[in-house]
Motif scaffolding. Structure first.
Motif, mmCIF file in Angstrom:
data_model
loop_
_atom_site.group_PDB
_atom_site.id
_atom_site.type_symbol
_atom_site.label_atom_id
_atom_site.label_comp_id
_atom_site.label_asym_id
_atom_site.label_seq_id
_atom_site.Cartn_x
_atom_site.Cartn_y
_atom_site.Cartn_z
ATOM 1 N N ALA A 45 8.777 2.884 -0.090
ATOM 2 C CA ALA A 45 8.929 4.347 -0.073
ATOM 3 C C ALA A 45 8.961 4.898 -1.493
ATOM 4 C CB ALA A 45 10.194 4.729 0.690
ATOM 5 N N PHE A 46 9.644 4.201 -2.390
ATOM 6 C CA PHE A 46 9.666 4.615 -3.791
ATOM 7 C C PHE A 46 8.249 4.632 -4.364
ATOM 8 C CE2 PHE A 46 9.521 3.520 -8.272
ATOM 9 C CZ PHE A 46 10.354 4.482 -8.821
ATOM 10 N N ASN A 47 7.488 3.568 -4.114
ATOM 11 C CA ASN A 47 6.112 3.501 -4.624
ATOM 12 C C ASN A 47 5.246 4.597 -4.027
ATOM 13 O OD1 ASN A 47 6.769 1.342 -6.208
ATOM 14 N ND2 ASN A 47 5.711 -0.178 -4.978
ATOM 15 N N LEU A 48 5.400 4.872 -2.742
ATOM 16 C CA LEU A 48 4.613 5.941 -2.118
ATOM 17 C C LEU A 48 4.970 7.300 -2.712
ATOM 18 C CD1 LEU A 48 4.609 4.821 1.617
ATOM 19 C CD2 LEU A 48 2.664 4.839 0.036
ATOM 20 N N PHE A 49 6.250 7.564 -2.862
ATOM 21 C CA PHE A 49 6.665 8.842 -3.451
ATOM 22 C C PHE A 49 6.151 8.966 -4.882
ATOM 23 C CE2 PHE A 49 9.463 11.663 -5.754
ATOM 24 C CZ PHE A 49 9.553 12.756 -4.895
ATOM 25 N N ASP A 50 6.328 7.907 -5.665
ATOM 26 C CA ASP A 50 5.874 7.924 -7.055
ATOM 27 C C ASP A 50 4.361 8.123 -7.121
ATOM 28 O OD1 ASP A 50 6.190 7.622 -9.899
ATOM 29 O OD2 ASP A 50 5.527 5.547 -9.725
ATOM 30 N N GLY A 51 3.635 7.397 -6.290
ATOM 31 C CA GLY A 51 2.177 7.494 -6.312
ATOM 32 C C GLY A 51 1.658 8.838 -5.850
ATOM 33 N N ILE A 52 2.264 9.388 -4.814
ATOM 34 C CA ILE A 52 1.785 10.664 -4.272
ATOM 35 C C ILE A 52 2.254 11.835 -5.120
ATOM 36 C CG2 ILE A 52 1.945 12.246 -2.312
ATOM 37 C CD1 ILE A 52 2.074 9.688 -0.524
ATOM 38 N N VAL A 53 3.563 11.901 -5.392
ATOM 39 C CA VAL A 53 4.103 13.067 -6.105
ATOM 40 C C VAL A 53 3.811 12.994 -7.601
ATOM 41 C CG1 VAL A 53 6.209 14.335 -6.675
ATOM 42 C CG2 VAL A 53 5.866 13.476 -4.358
ATOM 43 N N ALA A 81 -1.584 1.527 -1.156
ATOM 44 C CA ALA A 81 -1.750 0.543 -0.080
ATOM 45 C C ALA A 81 -0.627 -0.491 -0.107
ATOM 46 C CB ALA A 81 -3.109 -0.147 -0.199
ATOM 47 N N VAL A 82 -0.255 -0.948 -1.299
ATOM 48 C CA VAL A 82 0.846 -1.909 -1.413
ATOM 49 C C VAL A 82 2.154 -1.256 -0.964
ATOM 50 C CG1 VAL A 82 2.244 -3.237 -3.048
ATOM 51 C CG2 VAL A 82 -0.241 -3.330 -3.169
ATOM 52 N N GLY A 83 2.388 -0.015 -1.367
ATOM 53 C CA GLY A 83 3.590 0.701 -0.928
ATOM 54 C C GLY A 83 3.648 0.826 0.584
ATOM 55 N N THR A 84 2.525 1.153 1.189
ATOM 56 C CA THR A 84 2.455 1.264 2.650
ATOM 57 C C THR A 84 2.713 -0.087 3.304
ATOM 58 O OG1 THR A 84 0.890 3.096 2.460
ATOM 59 C CG2 THR A 84 0.978 1.942 4.585
ATOM 60 N N ALA A 85 2.126 -1.140 2.768
ATOM 61 C CA ALA A 85 2.329 -2.485 3.313
ATOM 62 C C ALA A 85 3.793 -2.902 3.224
ATOM 63 C CB ALA A 85 1.441 -3.493 2.579
ATOM 64 N N LEU A 86 4.457 -2.549 2.129
ATOM 65 C CA LEU A 86 5.878 -2.877 1.992
ATOM 66 C C LEU A 86 6.721 -2.153 3.037
ATOM 67 C CD1 LEU A 86 6.253 -2.822 -1.899
ATOM 68 C CD2 LEU A 86 6.405 -4.818 -0.405
ATOM 69 N N VAL A 87 6.428 -0.872 3.260
ATOM 70 C CA VAL A 87 7.171 -0.105 4.274
ATOM 71 C C VAL A 87 6.964 -0.721 5.653
ATOM 72 C CG1 VAL A 87 7.324 2.122 5.466
ATOM 73 C CG2 VAL A 87 7.208 2.058 2.968
ATOM 74 N N VAL A 88 5.730 -1.019 5.997
ATOM 75 C CA VAL A 88 5.428 -1.588 7.323
ATOM 76 C C VAL A 88 6.069 -2.962 7.470
ATOM 77 C CG1 VAL A 88 3.559 -2.452 8.800
ATOM 78 C CG2 VAL A 88 3.330 -0.239 7.647
ATOM 79 N N ALA A 89 5.948 -3.818 6.460
ATOM 80 C CA ALA A 89 6.535 -5.161 6.532
ATOM 81 C C ALA A 89 8.056 -5.081 6.665
ATOM 82 C CB ALA A 89 6.149 -5.974 5.303
ATOM 83 N N GLY A 90 8.675 -4.198 5.915
ATOM 84 C CA GLY A 90 10.121 -4.031 6.002
ATOM 85 C C GLY A 90 10.557 -3.532 7.355
ATOM 86 N N TRP A 91 9.833 -2.559 7.881
ATOM 87 C CA TRP A 91 10.146 -2.013 9.198
ATOM 88 C C TRP A 91 10.032 -3.098 10.268
ATOM 89 C CZ3 TRP A 91 6.879 -0.930 13.489
ATOM 90 C CH2 TRP A 91 7.473 -0.169 14.486
ATOM 91 N N LEU A 92 8.967 -3.892 10.196
ATOM 92 C CA LEU A 92 8.799 -4.976 11.168
ATOM 93 C C LEU A 92 9.905 -6.023 11.039
ATOM 94 C CD1 LEU A 92 4.926 -5.458 11.007
ATOM 95 C CD2 LEU A 92 6.255 -4.467 12.887
ATOM 96 N N LEU A 93 10.317 -6.304 9.809
ATOM 97 C CA LEU A 93 11.384 -7.274 9.589
ATOM 98 C C LEU A 93 12.706 -6.774 10.174
ATOM 99 C CD1 LEU A 93 11.694 -10.034 8.257
ATOM 100 C CD2 LEU A 93 12.247 -8.869 6.136
#
Length: 99
Positions: A45-53, A81-93
């Motif tokens: 989420a941090f990476n997504l926010f940083d990348g987008i904003v 893409a890496v930020g999204t993958a981290l969010v999805v992997a964490g959510w699944l975990l």
């Protein structure tokens, strides 16, 4: 200055979050999968926010300023893409942890 302020605020949020996690863990221990998954979600989420904003909307800085201008979009998209993958992997975990 804005990027530094963003990162300082992110560290403050991190410290507050770790403190709250510690207090919650003392009441009811957190399972390892939940902790690891939550950390991955937070990192992504941090990476997504940083990348987008910061990168896309505000244009504070590019992710990799050493590559030619034409190649920077690929770096930014890869970062998202890496930020999204981290969010999805964490959510699944977290979801796979026994209740």
């Amino acid at each position: 200055v804005a990027d530094g302020t963003f990162h300082a605020v992110a560290w403050i949020v991190t410290v507050v979050g770790v403190h709250r996690l510690w207090r919650a863990h003392r009441r009811a221990p957190v399972q390892g999968r939940v902790l690891a998954g939550g950390a991955l979600v937070g990192w992504g989420a941090f990476n997504l926010f940083d990348g987008i904003v910061n990168h896309a909307i505000l244009g504070i800085h590019d992710l990799n300023e050493r590559v030619p201008e034409a190649e920077r979009l690929g770096w930014e998209l890869g970062f998202l893409a890496v930020g999204t993958a981290l969010v999805v992997a964490g959510w699944l975990l977290v979801r796979s942890a026994p209740r």
